[in-house]
Design an enzyme around this catalytic site. Sequence first.
Site, mmCIF file in Angstrom:
data_model
loop_
_atom_site.group_PDB
_atom_site.id
_atom_site.type_symbol
_atom_site.label_atom_id
_atom_site.label_comp_id
_atom_site.label_asym_id
_atom_site.label_seq_id
_atom_site.Cartn_x
_atom_site.Cartn_y
_atom_site.Cartn_z
ATOM 1 N N GLN A 1 -27.519 -9.084 -15.709
ATOM 2 C CA GLN A 1 -27.392 -8.545 -14.348
ATOM 3 C C GLN A 1 -26.895 -7.100 -14.359
ATOM 4 O O GLN A 1 -26.410 -6.600 -15.373
ATOM 5 C CB GLN A 1 -26.423 -9.418 -13.555
ATOM 6 C CG GLN A 1 -25.056 -9.573 -14.222
ATOM 7 C CD GLN A 1 -24.308 -10.832 -13.832
ATOM 8 O OE1 GLN A 1 -24.637 -11.467 -12.837
ATOM 9 N NE2 GLN A 1 -23.281 -11.218 -14.593
ATOM 10 N N GLN B 1 -9.321 -16.288 -5.150
ATOM 11 C CA GLN B 1 -8.905 -16.790 -6.483
ATOM 12 C C GLN B 1 -7.779 -17.815 -6.343
ATOM 13 O O GLN B 1 -7.756 -18.809 -7.047
ATOM 14 C CB GLN B 1 -8.408 -15.645 -7.389
ATOM 15 C CG GLN B 1 -9.101 -14.324 -7.197
ATOM 16 C CD GLN B 1 -10.249 -14.077 -8.142
ATOM 17 O OE1 GLN B 1 -10.902 -15.008 -8.595
ATOM 18 N NE2 GLN B 1 -10.507 -12.822 -8.429
ATOM 19 N N ASP C 1 -14.154 -12.390 -14.362
ATOM 20 C CA ASP C 1 -13.221 -11.318 -13.991
ATOM 21 C C ASP C 1 -11.767 -11.692 -14.274
ATOM 22 O O ASP C 1 -10.873 -10.856 -14.210
ATOM 23 C CB ASP C 1 -13.407 -10.911 -12.523
ATOM 24 C CG ASP C 1 -13.299 -12.093 -11.574
ATOM 25 O OD1 ASP C 1 -12.261 -12.783 -11.601
ATOM 26 O OD2 ASP C 1 -14.240 -12.333 -10.795
ATOM 27 N N GLU D 1 -18.056 -18.364 -19.643
ATOM 28 C CA GLU D 1 -18.637 -17.253 -18.866
ATOM 29 C C GLU D 1 -19.897 -16.801 -19.611
ATOM 30 O O GLU D 1 -19.853 -16.550 -20.819
ATOM 31 C CB GLU D 1 -17.611 -16.112 -18.755
ATOM 32 C CG GLU D 1 -18.165 -14.753 -18.382
ATOM 33 C CD GLU D 1 -18.837 -14.694 -17.008
ATOM 34 O OE1 GLU D 1 -18.200 -15.066 -16.021
ATOM 35 O OE2 GLU D 1 -20.021 -14.269 -16.939
ATOM 36 N N ASP E 1 -23.414 -20.267 -21.835
ATOM 37 C CA ASP E 1 -23.979 -20.837 -20.622
ATOM 38 C C ASP E 1 -23.086 -22.009 -20.164
ATOM 39 O O ASP E 1 -22.890 -22.974 -20.912
ATOM 40 C CB ASP E 1 -25.389 -21.329 -20.985
ATOM 41 C CG ASP E 1 -26.124 -21.915 -19.808
ATOM 42 O OD1 ASP E 1 -25.460 -22.356 -18.855
ATOM 43 O OD2 ASP E 1 -27.368 -21.939 -19.866
ATOM 44 N N GLY E 2 -22.540 -21.911 -18.958
ATOM 45 C CA GLY E 2 -21.621 -22.932 -18.451
ATOM 46 C C GLY E 2 -22.220 -24.331 -18.484
ATOM 47 O O GLY E 2 -21.532 -25.314 -18.759
ATOM 48 N N ASP F 1 -16.464 -20.781 -10.575
ATOM 49 C CA ASP F 1 -16.312 -19.500 -9.894
ATOM 50 C C ASP F 1 -17.582 -18.703 -10.134
ATOM 51 O O ASP F 1 -17.644 -17.845 -11.009
ATOM 52 C CB ASP F 1 -15.085 -18.761 -10.452
ATOM 53 C CG ASP F 1 -14.943 -17.387 -9.826
ATOM 54 O OD1 ASP F 1 -15.560 -17.143 -8.776
ATOM 55 O OD2 ASP F 1 -14.230 -16.553 -10.403
ATOM 56 N N SER G 1 -21.279 -16.582 -8.921
ATOM 57 C CA SER G 1 -21.848 -15.688 -7.919
ATOM 58 C C SER G 1 -22.797 -16.527 -7.045
ATOM 59 O O SER G 1 -22.792 -17.763 -7.120
ATOM 60 C CB SER G 1 -22.546 -14.503 -8.591
ATOM 61 O OG SER G 1 -23.312 -14.945 -9.686
ATOM 62 N N TYR H 1 -16.309 -10.754 1.725
ATOM 63 C CA TYR H 1 -17.446 -11.648 1.473
ATOM 64 C C TYR H 1 -18.244 -11.749 2.770
ATOM 65 O O TYR H 1 -17.679 -11.626 3.867
ATOM 66 C CB TYR H 1 -16.983 -13.035 1.016
ATOM 67 C CG TYR H 1 -16.525 -13.084 -0.438
ATOM 68 C CD1 TYR H 1 -16.826 -12.071 -1.329
ATOM 69 C CD2 TYR H 1 -15.795 -14.167 -0.912
ATOM 70 C CE1 TYR H 1 -16.410 -12.115 -2.646
ATOM 71 C CE2 TYR H 1 -15.376 -14.230 -2.239
ATOM 72 C CZ TYR H 1 -15.682 -13.195 -3.102
ATOM 73 O OH TYR H 1 -15.270 -13.252 -4.402
HETATM 74 N N1 SPD Z 1 -21.054 -13.588 -2.096
HETATM 75 C C1 SPD Z 1 -20.263 -13.451 -3.287
HETATM 76 C C2 SPD Z 1 -19.598 -14.686 -3.741
HETATM 77 C C3 SPD Z 1 -18.868 -14.442 -5.021
HETATM 78 C C4 SPD Z 1 -18.052 -15.559 -5.467
HETATM 79 N N2 SPD Z 1 -17.494 -15.379 -6.796
HETATM 80 C C5 SPD Z 1 -16.652 -14.282 -6.943
HETATM 81 C C6 SPD Z 1 -15.987 -14.180 -8.270
HETATM 82 C C7 SPD Z 1 -14.558 -13.823 -8.122
HETATM 83 N N3 SPD Z 1 -13.777 -14.257 -9.219
#
Ligand code: SPD
Length: 318
Positions: free
Chosen positions: A54, A85, A110, A130, A161-162, A180, A182, A250
């Site tokens: 990415q 978090q 992160d 991760e 790969d999780g 956690d 994306s 968000y």
């Molecule tokens: N729309 C974005 C959602 C992101 C969720 N994960 C964020 C990672 C933070 N540790």
Amino acid sequence: MAATENAKPTPGTAAEGMGVAKGGWFTELSTMWPGQGLSLKVDEVLFQDRSKFQDVCVVKSGAFGTVLLLDGVIQCTERDEFSYQEMITHLPLCALENEATAVLVVGGGDGGVLREVSRHRGVEQIHIAEIDAMVPEVAKKFFPEMALGFQDPRVRVEITDGIKWVEAAAEGTYDAIIVDSSDPVGPAEVLFQKPFFQAMHRALKPGGVICTQGESLWLHLPIIKELAAMCHEVFVGGSVSYAYTTIPTYPSGQIGFMICSKANAEGPPLDPRTPRRPAPEAAISGYPPLRYYSSELHSASFVLPAFARKELGSSLTL
Ligand code: SPD
């Protein structure tokens, strides 16, 4: 002028959002929230590269501090990251009947969720799977307060790969699995699908709990409804519930969590709405204090607005 200089990125994609950043403002555009986009004034682009998976970008914003973007989507900002978090971590860990000893974080490169898990002194093993090695490296450099968790000697980092990690885990390994991720476009799509949830169910101890990034009630109710129905099929005899937190950066200022527990032959299914222990240690040397989570907020975060309860009610057990 070369043809590529004239080429406009497809509207609604990450590429379009990043183009705007060059003009001083970044607008977060995605097909997951069509027709809207949060804009931040960007003072400086601190880092920009393409990993194997990415686009990874770090910008400095006057309003929200340092911001991490993956494929042009905001993952965290220095100013409000603690809301997400803390809640994605302490909701499952404080809900467990017995204090967790083994915790897995999927994604979370992160380090923010690791920081929160490491506040729980009873946890003996913290694994993180991760997929993208670039994310922890960038976090350590640009988000030192978030990446603190990587320093905890209980943490074992696997760049993998999780799904593969969870599938390979022995049955009943973890008390809690925190996903956690994306959004479900790009590398994280599989983390919202049934085979992954079945694998997590298998990897949990009886009575164990998962907590996954569950998108926005305002934008993604059909996705959440499908997710809840799928969880209902997987966590038979356990519990399926949904909580949420507020977070200005968000989409729509809000994000939810799917929280499911595995059946436990020794008693009724876990009711994660009731915290079984106080908020974790806040005063760890070098750590920021807890800034969002509290026992009162824990229970309150499961109270859904009527429109959401109506749509999700038949799949949620609590
Ligand atoms: N729309 C974005 C959602 C992101 C969720 N994960 C964020 C990672 C933070 N540790």
